[in-house]
Design an enzyme around this catalytic site. Structure first.
Site, mmCIF file in Angstrom:
data_model
loop_
_atom_site.group_PDB
_atom_site.id
_atom_site.type_symbol
_atom_site.label_atom_id
_atom_site.label_comp_id
_atom_site.label_asym_id
_atom_site.label_seq_id
_atom_site.Cartn_x
_atom_site.Cartn_y
_atom_site.Cartn_z
ATOM 1 N N CYS A 164 63.423 40.719 75.685
ATOM 2 C CA CYS A 164 61.988 40.927 75.889
ATOM 3 C C CYS A 164 61.353 41.261 74.553
ATOM 4 O O CYS A 164 61.824 42.144 73.847
ATOM 5 C CB CYS A 164 61.751 42.061 76.886
ATOM 6 S SG CYS A 164 60.012 42.490 77.035
ATOM 7 N N ASN A 197 69.289 38.232 79.752
ATOM 8 C CA ASN A 197 69.651 38.517 81.148
ATOM 9 C C ASN A 197 71.140 38.250 81.298
ATOM 10 O O ASN A 197 71.730 37.521 80.509
ATOM 11 C CB ASN A 197 68.918 37.550 82.076
ATOM 12 C CG ASN A 197 67.426 37.680 81.978
ATOM 13 O OD1 ASN A 197 66.791 37.063 81.138
ATOM 14 N ND2 ASN A 197 66.864 38.500 82.828
HETATM 15 P P1 HMG Z 1 44.823 42.208 76.021
HETATM 16 O O1 HMG Z 1 44.717 41.999 74.525
HETATM 17 O O2 HMG Z 1 44.623 43.591 76.562
HETATM 18 O O3 HMG Z 1 43.907 41.169 76.824
HETATM 19 O O4 HMG Z 1 46.243 41.674 76.472
HETATM 20 P P2 HMG Z 1 42.361 40.915 76.871
HETATM 21 O O5 HMG Z 1 42.026 40.658 78.291
HETATM 22 O O6 HMG Z 1 41.600 41.976 76.113
HETATM 23 O O7 HMG Z 1 42.222 39.532 76.070
HETATM 24 C C1 HMG Z 1 42.533 39.437 74.666
HETATM 25 C C2 HMG Z 1 42.714 37.973 74.301
HETATM 26 O O8 HMG Z 1 43.822 37.406 75.017
HETATM 27 C C3 HMG Z 1 41.514 37.102 74.651
HETATM 28 O O9 HMG Z 1 41.498 36.042 73.715
HETATM 29 C C4 HMG Z 1 41.880 36.550 75.998
HETATM 30 O O10 HMG Z 1 41.242 35.344 76.289
HETATM 31 C C5 HMG Z 1 43.379 36.309 75.817
HETATM 32 P P3 HMG Z 1 40.588 36.080 72.384
HETATM 33 O O11 HMG Z 1 39.191 36.286 72.898
HETATM 34 O O12 HMG Z 1 41.081 37.260 71.573
HETATM 35 O O13 HMG Z 1 40.851 34.772 71.741
HETATM 36 N N1 HMG Z 1 44.099 36.357 77.096
HETATM 37 C C6 HMG Z 1 44.915 35.370 77.534
HETATM 38 N N2 HMG Z 1 45.254 34.176 76.985
HETATM 39 C C7 HMG Z 1 46.096 33.410 77.723
HETATM 40 N N3 HMG Z 1 46.604 33.766 78.918
HETATM 41 C C8 HMG Z 1 46.279 34.950 79.475
HETATM 42 C C9 HMG Z 1 45.382 35.799 78.768
HETATM 43 N N4 HMG Z 1 44.877 37.017 79.048
HETATM 44 C C10 HMG Z 1 44.089 37.333 78.015
HETATM 45 N N5 HMG Z 1 46.791 35.276 80.658
HETATM 46 C C11 HMG Z 1 47.677 40.686 78.110
HETATM 47 C C12 HMG Z 1 46.647 41.754 77.824
HETATM 48 C C13 HMG Z 1 48.282 40.998 79.456
HETATM 49 C C14 HMG Z 1 46.998 39.319 78.129
HETATM 50 C C15 HMG Z 1 48.749 40.702 76.989
HETATM 51 O O14 HMG Z 1 49.199 42.005 76.823
HETATM 52 C C16 HMG Z 1 49.914 39.803 77.270
HETATM 53 O O15 HMG Z 1 49.786 38.584 77.285
HETATM 54 N N6 HMG Z 1 51.115 40.408 77.484
HETATM 55 C C17 HMG Z 1 52.278 39.636 77.879
HETATM 56 C C18 HMG Z 1 53.525 40.294 77.357
HETATM 57 C C19 HMG Z 1 54.714 39.508 77.847
HETATM 58 O O16 HMG Z 1 54.617 38.348 78.231
HETATM 59 N N7 HMG Z 1 55.898 40.158 77.802
HETATM 60 C C20 HMG Z 1 57.106 39.530 78.214
HETATM 61 C C21 HMG Z 1 57.197 39.343 79.696
HETATM 62 S S1 HMG Z 1 57.636 40.847 80.562
HETATM 63 C C22 HMG Z 1 59.349 40.842 80.554
HETATM 64 O O17 HMG Z 1 59.959 40.044 79.884
HETATM 65 C C23 HMG Z 1 60.073 41.779 81.465
HETATM 66 C C24 HMG Z 1 60.611 41.077 82.715
HETATM 67 O O18 HMG Z 1 61.553 40.062 82.377
HETATM 68 C C25 HMG Z 1 61.299 42.078 83.656
HETATM 69 C C26 HMG Z 1 62.354 42.932 82.945
HETATM 70 O O19 HMG Z 1 63.228 42.418 82.253
HETATM 71 O O20 HMG Z 1 62.264 44.144 83.145
HETATM 72 C C27 HMG Z 1 59.481 40.419 83.522
HETATM 73 MG MG MG Z 2 63.625 40.387 81.912
#
Ligand code: HMG
Ligand code: MG
Length: 300
Positions: A238, A247
Site C-alpha cells: 500500500c 497480499n
Molecule cells: P483530496 O485531495 O482530499 O481530494 O483526496 P479532493 O476532493 O480535495 O480533490 C483533490 C483533487 O483530486 C481534485 O483535483 C479532484 O478532482 C481530484 P484537482 O482539482 O486538484 O486537479 N480527485 C479525484 N481524481 C480522480 N478520482 C477521484 C478523485 N477524487 C478527487 N476519485 C482522495 C481525497 C480520496 C481523492 C485521495 O486521498 C485519494 O485518491 N486517495 C487514494 C489512496 C489510495 O488509493 N490508497 C491505496 C488504496 S487503499 C489500500 O490499498 C488498502 C486496502 O488494500 C485494504 C488493506 O490492505 O488494508 C484497500
Molecule cells: Mg490491501
C-alpha cells in the site's frame, strides 16, 4: 468435505498500485485474461482514485473497458468518493469498493479525512451506487495494526465494519494492511466482528509482510470465514503504509485451500503461469512459495 471458498484476486489493483515503474494497460489486461483462464472469478481490476495520490491506477477506465466480459466473472474497482463512483459507472463497473480504516492516522494519510468523514462520504457513495444497480464492497484497513498508531482494538474494527455493513455494503474485507497479525490477534479481531456481522459477509484481506497470512487464513477458516482476498505472485503493498509487502499470494492460498479439502474452482498450475507472466513483466521473482516450490520440483 465439499465446502467452497471464494478467492478474490486483488493483484491487478492492490498488487500493482504500488509499483514505481509504469505498467502498460495491455499488461494489466493480459494478466486479467490469464487469471480468468486459470478459473479466477472475482477480480479487483481497477481503482478510481486521484492519479496524484496513486499514479499507477491512472489507466483504470481503459482497463475496465478492455477486460473480457465472461459469464460468472465479476470485477470490482475502488471508489473513495462520488467522483470515483461516477468514473466507475462510466467505465461500466458493476461492483465498487469503498475503503475505510479502523485507525484515524491511516484514514488521514490514505484518504485525507477522518474515519467519521469517510463514513459519511461512503454513505453517499453507497446510496448512489445502489441507485445505479451496483454492488458495494467495503474495506476496513488496519484491522490488525496501524503503521502510525500500532495495535488497533478489535472493538474499533468491529465498530467501523458494522457501520459499513448497516450502510448496505455486501461484503466487508478486513484488511491486515501491514501484515502484523497472527492467528491469536486475527481470532480476537474476528470474534469482535462476528458478534455483529455474519461470517458470510466478511472477507479476510491479509498482507504477508511478516509471513503470517496463511496462518491467519487458517484461523479465519476455523472461525467460519469463506472469502479471502489475495494477489497472484504475492504482488503489492500500500502506498500509504511504508514497508507493507504484498497480499498473501493467491497460489499459496489455493494450495492451502485445496489441501484442506475446500474447492475454489481455480486451476493451480494455470494460476502459477499467470503469476510467472506478471513476475516476468515486472522483472522480478514471484513471492509465492508454492509457485517457487512447483517450479523447483518441475526442474529438479
Ligand atoms: P483530496 O485531495 O482530499 O481530494 O483526496 P479532493 O476532493 O480535495 O480533490 C483533490 C483533487 O483530486 C481534485 O483535483 C479532484 O478532482 C481530484 P484537482 O482539482 O486538484 O486537479 N480527485 C479525484 N481524481 C480522480 N478520482 C477521484 C478523485 N477524487 C478527487 N476519485 C482522495 C481525497 C480520496 C481523492 C485521495 O486521498 C485519494 O485518491 N486517495 C487514494 C489512496 C489510495 O488509493 N490508497 C491505496 C488504496 S487503499 C489500500 O490499498 C488498502 C486496502 O488494500 C485494504 C488493506 O490492505 O488494508 C484497500
Ligand atoms: Mg490491501
Amino acid at each position: 468435505m465439499n465446502d467452497s471458498v471464494k478467492v478474490v484476486e486483488v493483484g491487478p489493483r492492490d498488487g500493482l498500485q504500488n509499483e514505481s515503474r509504469s505498467i502498460e494497460v495491455d499488461t494489466k489486461v493480459e494478466l486479467i485474461e490469464r487469471l480468468i483462464a486459470a478459473g479466477v472469478t472475482h477480480i479487483e481490476a481497477a481503482s478510481f482514485v486521484s492519479p496524484k495520490w496513486v499514479p499507477q491506477m491512472a489507466g483504470s477506465a481503459e482497463v475496465m473497458r478492455r477486460v473480457p466480459q465472461v459469464r460468472g466473472v465479476h470485477y470490482s474497482a475502488l471508489t473513495p468518493n462520488l467522483k470515483g463512483l461516477e468514473a466507475a459507472i462510466e467505465a461500466g463497473c458493476e461492483e465498487v469498493a469503498v475503503f475505510g480504516a479502523a485507525s484515524e492516522s491511516f484514514s488521514q494519510r490514505n484518504i485525507n479525512c477522518s474515519i467519521r468523514e469517510s463514513l459519511e462520504r461512503f454513505g453517499v457513495v453507497t446510496d448512489s451506487a445502489k441507485a445505479h444497480g451496483l454492488r458495494v464492497r467495503a474495506y476496513v484497513s488496519c484491522a490488525l495494526g496501524c503503521p502510525y498508531e500500532g495495535p488497533v482494538p478489535p472493538e474499533k474494527v468491529a465498530e467501523v465494519a458494522l457501520l459499513l455493513h448497516e450502510m448496505g455494503c455486501c461484503e466487508i474485507a478486513l484488511g491486515d494492511t501491514i501484515g502484523r497479525g497472527n492467528p491469536k490477534s486475527t481470532r480476537a479481531m474476528l470474534e469482535a466482528c462476528l458478534k455483529r456481522i455474519p461470517a458470510a459477509r466478511l472477507a479476510g484481506h491479509y498482507h504477508d509482510t511478516y509471513g503470517m497470512a496463511i496462518a491467519n487464513i487458517a484461523a479465519s477458516l476455523d472461525m467460519g470465514l469463506r472469502t479471502f482476498d489475495s494477489s497472484v505472485a504475492g504482488l503489492g503493498g500500500c502506498p500509504y503504509a511504508a514497508g507493507a509487502s504484498g497480499n498473501v499470494a493467491t497460489e499459496d492460498v489455493v494450495y492451502l485451500l485445496h489441501g484442506m479439502g475446500y474447492s475454489t474452482g481455480i486451476d493451480l498450475p494455470k494460476l502459477v503461469e499467470a503469476g510467472a507472466f506478471i513476475s516476468g513483466a515486472l522483472g522480478r521473482d514471484t513471492s509465492s512459495r508454492v509457485a517457487r516450490a512447483m517450479a523447483a520440483s518441475k526442474n529438479g
